[in-house]
Design a protein around this motif. Structure first.
Motif, PDB file in Angstrom:
ATOM      1  N   ALA A 221     -28.947  -1.634 -33.590  1.00 55.09           N
ATOM      2  CA  ALA A 221     -27.587  -1.256 -33.194  1.00 55.09           C
ATOM      3  C   ALA A 221     -26.646  -1.250 -34.397  1.00 55.09           C
ATOM      4  CB  ALA A 221     -27.071  -2.209 -32.119  1.00 55.09           C
ATOM      5  N   LEU A 222     -26.765  -2.240 -35.263  1.00 50.85           N
ATOM      6  CA  LEU A 222     -25.919  -2.284 -36.461  1.00 50.85           C
ATOM      7  C   LEU A 222     -26.186  -1.079 -37.365  1.00 50.85           C
ATOM      8  CD1 LEU A 222     -26.118  -6.084 -37.397  1.00 50.85           C
ATOM      9  CD2 LEU A 222     -24.177  -4.867 -36.380  1.00 50.85           C
ATOM     10  N   ILE A 223     -27.457  -0.720 -37.508  1.00 54.65           N
ATOM     11  CA  ILE A 223     -27.811   0.447 -38.326  1.00 54.65           C
ATOM     12  C   ILE A 223     -27.215   1.715 -37.728  1.00 54.65           C
ATOM     13  CG2 ILE A 223     -29.743   1.912 -39.027  1.00 54.65           C
ATOM     14  CD1 ILE A 223     -31.399  -0.677 -39.323  1.00 54.65           C
ATOM     15  N   ALA A 224     -27.343   1.870 -36.417  1.00 57.81           N
ATOM     16  CA  ALA A 224     -26.810   3.067 -35.753  1.00 57.81           C
ATOM     17  C   ALA A 224     -25.296   3.138 -35.875  1.00 57.81           C
ATOM     18  CB  ALA A 224     -27.233   3.074 -34.287  1.00 57.81           C
ATOM     19  N   VAL A 225     -24.632   2.003 -35.720  1.00 53.89           N
ATOM     20  CA  VAL A 225     -23.166   1.962 -35.834  1.00 53.89           C
ATOM     21  C   VAL A 225     -22.728   2.373 -37.228  1.00 53.89           C
ATOM     22  CG1 VAL A 225     -21.223   0.361 -35.966  1.00 53.89           C
ATOM     23  CG2 VAL A 225     -22.720   0.328 -33.973  1.00 53.89           C
ATOM     24  N   GLU A 226     -23.386   1.835 -38.245  1.00 52.84           N
ATOM     25  CA  GLU A 226     -23.005   2.162 -39.618  1.00 52.84           C
ATOM     26  C   GLU A 226     -23.200   3.643 -39.925  1.00 52.84           C
ATOM     27  OE1 GLU A 226     -23.282  -1.685 -42.480  1.00 52.84           O
ATOM     28  OE2 GLU A 226     -24.985  -0.320 -42.483  1.00 52.84           O
ATOM     29  N   LYS A 227     -24.257   4.227 -39.383  1.00 50.76           N
ATOM     30  CA  LYS A 227     -24.576   5.610 -39.730  1.00 50.76           C
ATOM     31  C   LYS A 227     -23.821   6.640 -38.901  1.00 50.76           C
ATOM     32  CE  LYS A 227     -29.275   4.916 -41.501  1.00 50.76           C
ATOM     33  NZ  LYS A 227     -30.695   5.330 -41.365  1.00 50.76           N
ATOM     34  N   THR A 228     -23.361   6.264 -37.722  1.00 45.75           N
ATOM     35  CA  THR A 228     -22.802   7.271 -36.817  1.00 45.75           C
ATOM     36  C   THR A 228     -21.368   7.017 -36.381  1.00 45.75           C
ATOM     37  OG1 THR A 228     -23.710   6.135 -34.856  1.00 45.75           O
ATOM     38  CG2 THR A 228     -25.101   7.793 -35.909  1.00 45.75           C
ATOM     39  N   LEU A 229     -20.861   5.792 -36.508  1.00 48.69           N
ATOM     40  CA  LEU A 229     -19.489   5.530 -36.077  1.00 48.69           C
ATOM     41  C   LEU A 229     -18.515   6.287 -36.972  1.00 48.69           C
ATOM     42  CD1 LEU A 229     -18.204   3.663 -33.868  1.00 48.69           C
ATOM     43  CD2 LEU A 229     -17.597   2.122 -35.742  1.00 48.69           C
ATOM     44  N   PRO A 230     -17.542   6.997 -36.406  1.00 46.80           N
ATOM     45  CA  PRO A 230     -16.604   7.770 -37.236  1.00 46.80           C
ATOM     46  C   PRO A 230     -15.818   6.908 -38.220  1.00 46.80           C
ATOM     47  CG  PRO A 230     -16.470   8.441 -34.932  1.00 46.80           C
ATOM     48  CD  PRO A 230     -17.324   7.221 -34.966  1.00 46.80           C
ATOM     49  N   TRP A 231     -15.549   5.653 -37.850  1.00 50.23           N
ATOM     50  CA  TRP A 231     -14.732   4.786 -38.701  1.00 50.23           C
ATOM     51  C   TRP A 231     -15.670   4.002 -39.613  1.00 50.23           C
ATOM     52  CZ3 TRP A 231     -14.459   4.672 -33.282  1.00 50.23           C
ATOM     53  CH2 TRP A 231     -13.458   5.481 -32.760  1.00 50.23           C
ATOM     54  N   ARG A 232     -15.962   4.577 -40.763  1.00 53.86           N
ATOM     55  CA  ARG A 232     -16.970   4.002 -41.657  1.00 53.86           C
ATOM     56  C   ARG A 232     -16.613   2.606 -42.123  1.00 53.86           C
ATOM     57  NH1 ARG A 232     -19.351   6.926 -47.138  1.00 53.86           N
ATOM     58  NH2 ARG A 232     -20.278   5.070 -48.090  1.00 53.86           N
ATOM     59  N   ARG A 233     -15.397   2.386 -42.567  1.00 51.93           N
ATOM     60  CA  ARG A 233     -15.003   1.079 -43.086  1.00 51.93           C
ATOM     61  C   ARG A 233     -15.038   0.018 -41.987  1.00 51.93           C
ATOM     62  NH1 ARG A 233     -16.203   1.087 -48.200  1.00 51.93           N
ATOM     63  NH2 ARG A 233     -15.277   2.858 -49.296  1.00 51.93           N
ATOM     64  N   VAL A 234     -14.629   0.395 -40.795  1.00 56.00           N
ATOM     65  CA  VAL A 234     -14.686  -0.544 -39.670  1.00 56.00           C
ATOM     66  C   VAL A 234     -16.129  -0.963 -39.410  1.00 56.00           C
ATOM     67  CG1 VAL A 234     -14.309  -0.799 -37.183  1.00 56.00           C
ATOM     68  CG2 VAL A 234     -12.586   0.340 -38.605  1.00 56.00           C
ATOM     69  N   ALA A 235     -17.043   0.009 -39.454  1.00 55.68           N
ATOM     70  CA  ALA A 235     -18.453  -0.288 -39.222  1.00 55.68           C
ATOM     71  C   ALA A 235     -19.007  -1.208 -40.303  1.00 55.68           C
ATOM     72  CB  ALA A 235     -19.253   1.012 -39.167  1.00 55.68           C
ATOM     73  N   THR A 236     -18.677  -0.917 -41.556  1.00 57.31           N
ATOM     74  CA  THR A 236     -19.196  -1.725 -42.662  1.00 57.31           C
ATOM     75  C   THR A 236     -18.663  -3.152 -42.616  1.00 57.31           C
ATOM     76  OG1 THR A 236     -19.426   0.221 -44.083  1.00 57.31           O
ATOM     77  CG2 THR A 236     -19.341  -1.919 -45.160  1.00 57.31           C
ATOM     78  N   TRP A 237     -17.366  -3.291 -42.436  1.00 55.34           N
ATOM     79  CA  TRP A 237     -16.789  -4.626 -42.392  1.00 55.34           C
ATOM     80  C   TRP A 237     -17.223  -5.375 -41.139  1.00 55.34           C
ATOM     81  CZ3 TRP A 237     -14.580  -7.383 -46.107  1.00 55.34           C
ATOM     82  CH2 TRP A 237     -14.124  -6.704 -47.238  1.00 55.34           C
ATOM     83  N   GLY A 238     -17.411  -4.660 -40.035  1.00 56.24           N
ATOM     84  CA  GLY A 238     -17.900  -5.309 -38.824  1.00 56.24           C
ATOM     85  C   GLY A 238     -19.313  -5.848 -39.013  1.00 56.24           C
TER      86      GLY A 238
END
Length: 279
Positions: A221-238
């Motif tokens: 799930a973390l990998i998918a979020v980082e690769k596909t979530l529109p808000w890249r910085r939010v995904a990385t920091w999350g």
């Protein structure tokens, strides 16, 4: 004579071209999701009762590789599906074998990563015995691995690799190869960027229990979020916050980590050495 240019696709940079390709190649994307589902089903059955917590024994090389390849497919196919769809749409010659070969090359890159992980853990076990047992250094190495994974999320190398994964159009245009061999090479190249992006998250999976379906799902799930979530910085920091929290909890209060199998917590003693054969 230079190879013909790939077919142009609409959209700008980032995820837009890949998402447009998903709509145009919905059948191919659906097939990848079905394969991922089969991989999850097979993995759940194969790993049943085998979660020994951090640094779970990997078994023999052949057994581990069979599980690793299927597990990787289950975890990665949903997030790599847009890239495969974009590659298929850009291919001027509609060979039905090109997308499967691209996927095969992608899995080859992850297979190489699995072989490296197996080799490193085997070397550590043979050189230092049961040093990774929970009641020795295992707990501290697991916590440190999670903290290193959190730090890696914020490094320039992670940023570059994640950028390639989130904007596959640039990679495909810059590394285009025609033919079946070209499809395999391009898939392997993209897989290498994916390994560069996600190796620390996969190391975190080993630290939490590589045979745990729950942690496998969390990391996927973390990998998918980082690769596909529109808000890249939010995904990385999350993702960084999740890894940092898990690392600190493993070091200070492992019993508080949900779904973490703590070796010896049931009074049966520490874990078996890495590399032992599976039951």
């Amino acid at each position: 004579m230079s190879a013909p240019a790939p077919e142009r696709v609409p959209g700008g940079g980032g995820l837009a071209p890949a998402l447009a390709a998903v709509r145009a190649r919905s059948g191919l994307v659906a097939a990848l999701f079905v394969l991922a589902g089969v991989g999850w089903w097979w993995t759940v059955r194969r790993m049943e009762g085998m979660d020994g917590g951090p640094w779970t024994a990997l078994g023999t090389l052949g057994w581990f590789l069979s599980v690793w390849v299927v597990m990787t497919a289950a975890m990665m196919f949903p997030s790599v599906a847009p890239t495969v769809a974009l590659y298929s749409r850009m291919t001027r010659r509609r060979s039905p074998l090109s997308p499967p070969l691209f996927v095969a090359g992608y899995l080859l890159a992850w297979t190489a990563a699995g072989l490296l992980a197996f080799a490193l853990l085997t070397i550590v076990t043979r050189a230092a015995g049961d040093v990774l047992a929970w009641d020795r250094a295992g707990r501290w190495v697991a916590g440190a691995t999670l903290l290193v994974a959190a730090v890696y999320e914020l490094t320039p190398l992670k940023d570059v690799c994640l950028g390639r994964c989130r904007s596959p159009l640039g990679y495909l245009l810059g590394s285009w190869r025609e033919g079946r061999w070209g499809a395999l090479r391009m898939g392997a190249g993209h897989g290498a960027w994916c390994v560069g992006c996600c190796w620390a998250l996969m190391a975190a999976l080993f630290a939490l229990g590589v045979m745990s379906v729950v942690w496998m799902a969390v990391v996927a799930a973390l990998i998918a979020v980082e690769k596909t979530l529109p808000w890249r910085r939010v995904a990385t920091w999350g993702t960084t916050a999740v890894l940092l929290t898990l690392g600190l909890l493993v070091l200070t209060a492992p019993q508080a980590v949900p779904a973490l199998t703590v070796p010896g917590a049931d009074g049966t003693g520490g874990m078996e050495p890495m590399g032992a054969a599976p039951p």
